[in-house]
Design an enzyme around this catalytic site. Structure first.
Site, short mmCIF file in Angstrom:
data_model
loop_
_atom_site.label_atom_id
_atom_site.label_comp_id
_atom_site.label_asym_id
_atom_site.label_seq_id
_atom_site.Cartn_x
_atom_site.Cartn_y
_atom_site.Cartn_z
CG HIS A 277 -1.59 1.28 1.51
ND1 HIS A 277 -2.41 1.96 0.63
CD2 HIS A 277 -1.48 2.06 2.61
CE1 HIS A 277 -2.77 3.11 1.20
NE2 HIS A 277 -2.21 3.19 2.39
CG HIS B 290 1.18 6.88 4.32
ND1 HIS B 290 1.48 6.09 3.24
CD2 HIS B 290 -0.09 6.57 4.66
CE1 HIS B 290 0.44 5.35 2.93
NE2 HIS B 290 -0.54 5.62 3.78
CD GLU C 216 -2.77 6.65 13.29
OE1 GLU C 216 -1.86 7.38 13.77
OE2 GLU C 216 -3.96 6.78 13.57
CG ASP C 217 -1.73 1.62 10.80
OD1 ASP C 217 -2.41 2.19 11.67
OD2 ASP C 217 -1.98 1.68 9.59
CG ASP D 241 -3.46 7.00 2.47
OD1 ASP D 241 -3.22 5.79 2.31
OD2 ASP D 241 -4.04 7.47 3.46
MN MN Z 1 -2.51 4.68 4.09
#
Ligand code: MN
Length: 718
Positions: free
Chosen positions: A65, A89, A93-94, A156
């Site tokens: 991704h 990116h 966050e993940d 994105d």
């Molecule tokens: Mn993304």
């Protein structure tokens, strides 16, 4: 071996986890330095490790991704930092990775970009106005700080839309709507056409899957034959260019589905009208050649008048430049031609993102950048001074220039076309609300229904049971929904009202002859209907009610075979209750009100128009006495009537406001004030008011007359 391959060969375990990075490095190597490529491949390694074990909903490794997002940006030649940030990116966050790690390894600028994108990820646009406004503000703020944040975010979103297939339907629709409402317009405003088009088509596909499929199939069908024509005409254009010694490329353009859909929906056009338009683009070297090429195609095919647009001289707000013209092609097929330079073409595709290619070259045509920057700095100023809601509204005006956004009392946002009125709003809420609306409030203050709405107003509609749409509304409503609903209602109403009125008119005329509908009887009526070529009595009444057939003549005709009874001489008059609707109207020359001596004039198609006996226009109508009927007022009439009075005042400050207040105190609404004349020390004003009857009007005139700056009050009569 090229450089990209060399780099790739050095990456550990690469064939096993290519994940699209080979293609990415390949694209990047065309415009980035070796040093930059090394950083990017390091970012890939970092990201792949961080996302290790995670998969997308599609089942693919997660790292595919961010790589796809970076690829999209690489095709627009974004700089190394933006590409690095794109790859990273989702890490903060993940995954376990922290912003500090990123700062340490890739520098603070990349870290800031990643942070900006992560923050945007937490924003979801919900329907409630306030949540929406605050999120939107955050989003625009991130964009103002560094426009690359929004570019990464848009790419994105694009990849997420491309892989949306694996999501549950409800979620798909929400994301699709958000894409169409927020992201595609931002891409458009920044002039990034390639992102805008893809976002729109994917948003359309997932929001309206059925409509999308229907259009797609229809388009495919027409494509085969289209291709032939497009090829032939392209060749014709090319040959003409060569002959003139001009260098240029001719491209047959494909329309994107969403623009076709929008044209059909907004302009109410048939698919065939929209699809059977052939698009061409001629890309040349310089501006002069653009105009030469224009002359050339106008020589080949006749241009359609009014369709030529010079966006080179006057660029669009997002910096887009091109010449547009439409030609009458073979067999009258419309040919849409865009002519522009290579530079303009690149700008048209990438807009603000086209900047990074020629970063060093300050003299390059930087119009979209300058415009984007101007816009962003304006937003920055704005956000410091207004509330989130106001901010949202003003930004939306920029993003959707033809629309206004107003709020319902509950805070829901309602989009309407520019120029829409409170009645349009009412119909947008619900057809029943529109049909029954009698008044409206804007920001809690009462306004006339015809008031045009402005952005971010809160609008409330007041309805009452039994209220009916007014045909006058048709003169000011803007939306198709309102117009259609009013027309439909009028059609139904007209027929039942005129039937009712016609019956009363006919009965009254029969009474003048000493007969009545009952006395005429079924047999005579049936015979008469047959003679007149009508199907039923309702049809006859309707024609009489609409004035297409005169009541006295019809009555004489009906009574002919009935008993000849002319003993009763008392001419009954038609009683006006004020509730007849549109088949009885009140003349605007003399404004009759209950209590006035009045006459009715039968017009063809509009029923009866009531005039005052002393109306100046009466003499004109005297020539047709058969069209006059005597009318009288019912005793207790509930509604209000329009009336006009003339007031002469001394020219003192505030006198107009005082007069208006006095009228208001008497329980009357002022519809309009007009200055008829103005002298050194006195003014003649005309007030149009709503009153109940003559008694009410007399009271108002008396009170106004008592005022010290009022010289004279009189009722106007043409
Ligand atoms: Mn993304």
């Amino acid at each position: 071996m090229d450089y990209a391959a060399t780099i790739l060969s050095k990456l550990p375990g690469l064939p096993k986890r290519d994940n699209g990075v080979r293609r990415l490095v390949d694209t990047l190597s065309s415009y980035l330095s070796d040093e930059q490529l090394k950083t990017i491949t390091a970012a890939y390694e970092f990201g792949a490790d961080a996302h290790e074990g995670q998969t997308r909903k599609t089942g693919k490794p997660y790292i595919t991704h961010p790589v796809a997002v970076a690829q999209e940006l690489a095709e627009m030649h974004l700089d190394a930092q933006a590409i690095t940030a794109a790859i990273l990116h989702d890490t903060v966050e993940d995954t376990e990775a922290s912003l500090e790690d990123i700062t340490e390894k890739f520098g603070s600028e990349v870290a800031l970009l990643v942070d900006g994108v992560s923050k945007l990820d937490q924003i979801q646009f919900r329907s409630r106005a306030e949540a929406q406004a605050e999120s939107f503000r955050k989003m625009m703020m991130a964009m103002i700080e560094d426009i690359r944040v929004i570019l990464v975010k848009l790419a994105d979103r694009l990849h997420n839309m491309q892989t949306l297939g694996a999501m549950p339907a409800v979620k798909k629709k929400r994301i699709a709507r958000e894409t169409l409402d927020i992201y595609a317009p931002i891409a458009n405003r920044l002039g990034i056409n390639r992102l805008k088009i893809q976002l729109e088509d994917l948003g359309f596909k997932h929001l309206y899957p059925f409509r999308y499929r229907v259009l797609e199939t229809a388009l495919k069908k027409s494509k085969g034959s289209q291709r032939q024509i497009v090829k032939k005409i392209s060749e014709e254009f090319s040959a003409a260019l060569t002959e003139e010694g001009l260098v240029g490329e001719v491209i047959g353009r494909e329309k994107h589905l969403y623009s076709i859909y929008r044209k059909m929906a907004e302009k109410k056009r048939l698919l065939s009208d929209v699809v059977d338009v052939y698009g061409f683009r001629i890309v040349v070297e310089d501006v002069n050649t653009c105009y030469q090429a224009l002359g050339l195609v106008h020589g080949l095919y006749k241009p359609m008048p009014g369709r030529f647009k010079d966006y080179i001289a006057i660029p669009r707000v997002n910096g887009y430049q091109s010449l547009h013209t439409t030609l009458f092609g073979p067999k009258g097929l419309p040919l849409e031609v865009q002519i522009r330079t290579r530079e303009m073409d690149r700008v048209a595709e990438s807009g603000v993102a086209s900047h990074w290619i020629y970063k060093a070259d300050e003299k390059s045509d930087a119009k979209p950048q300058r415009r984007a920057r101007d816009w962003l700095s304006k937003l920055d100023e704005l956000q410091q001074s207004v509330s989130s809601e106001e901010f949202l509204e003003s930004v939306k005006v920029d993003l959707f220039p033809d629309k206004i956004y107003v709020f319902t009392p509950k805070g829901d946002i309602m989009p309407l076309p520019k120029g829409a009125t409170t009645v349009d709003f009412a119909y947008a809420v619900h057809t029943d609300v529109g049909n029954r609306c009698i008044a409206a409030k804007i920001n809690r203050g009462l306004v006339p229904l015809r008031t045009q709405l402005q952005n971010s107003q809160t609008v409330e509609v007041i309805t009452t049971r039994g209220a009916k749409p007014n045909p006058n509304w048709l003169t000011f409503v803007r939306t198709a929904k309102a117009r259609t609903a009013i027309r439909q209602h009028m059609k139904n109403m007209r027929s039942s009202e005129s039937t009712d009125l016609g019956k009363r008119l006919l009965d009254r005329s029969l009474k003048d002859l000493g007969s009545s509908l009952r006395k005429v009887g079924k047999v005579r009526m049936a015979a008469a209907l047959e003679e007149l070529g009508l199907n039923n009595t309702a049809e006859l009444f309707e024609q009489v009610g609409l004035g297409e057939r005169l009541a006295p003549l019809t009555a004489r005709f009906l009574a002919e075979l009935g008993e000849d009874n002319d003993s009763d001489e008392t001419a009954a008059s038609l009683v006006i209750a004020g509730t007849e609707g549109m088949v009885v109207s009140y003349a605007k020359c003399c404004y009759p009100i209950p209590g006035d001596d009045v006459m009715g004039y039968l017009t063809s198609g509009r029923g009866v128009v009531i005039h005052r006996n002393q109306c100046g226009n009466l003499s004109n109508f005297r020539k047709q006495p058969e069209k006059w009927i005597s009318v009288s007022w019912e005793n207790d009439i509930e509604r209000e009537f329009t009336v006009a009075i003339q007031i002469d005042t001394r020219n003192k400050p505030g006198v107009l406001a005082e007069v208006a207040a006095t009228i208001g105190d008497c329980g009357s609404n002022i519809e309009q004030v007009e200055v008829l004349g103005r002298h050194e020390d006195c003014s003649m004003l005309s007030f149009t008011l709503l009153v109940k009857d003559r008694v009410h009007l007399a009271k108002i005139m008396r009170n106004v007359k008592k005022m010290k700056n009022v010289i004279r009050v009189s009722r106007e009569c043409a």
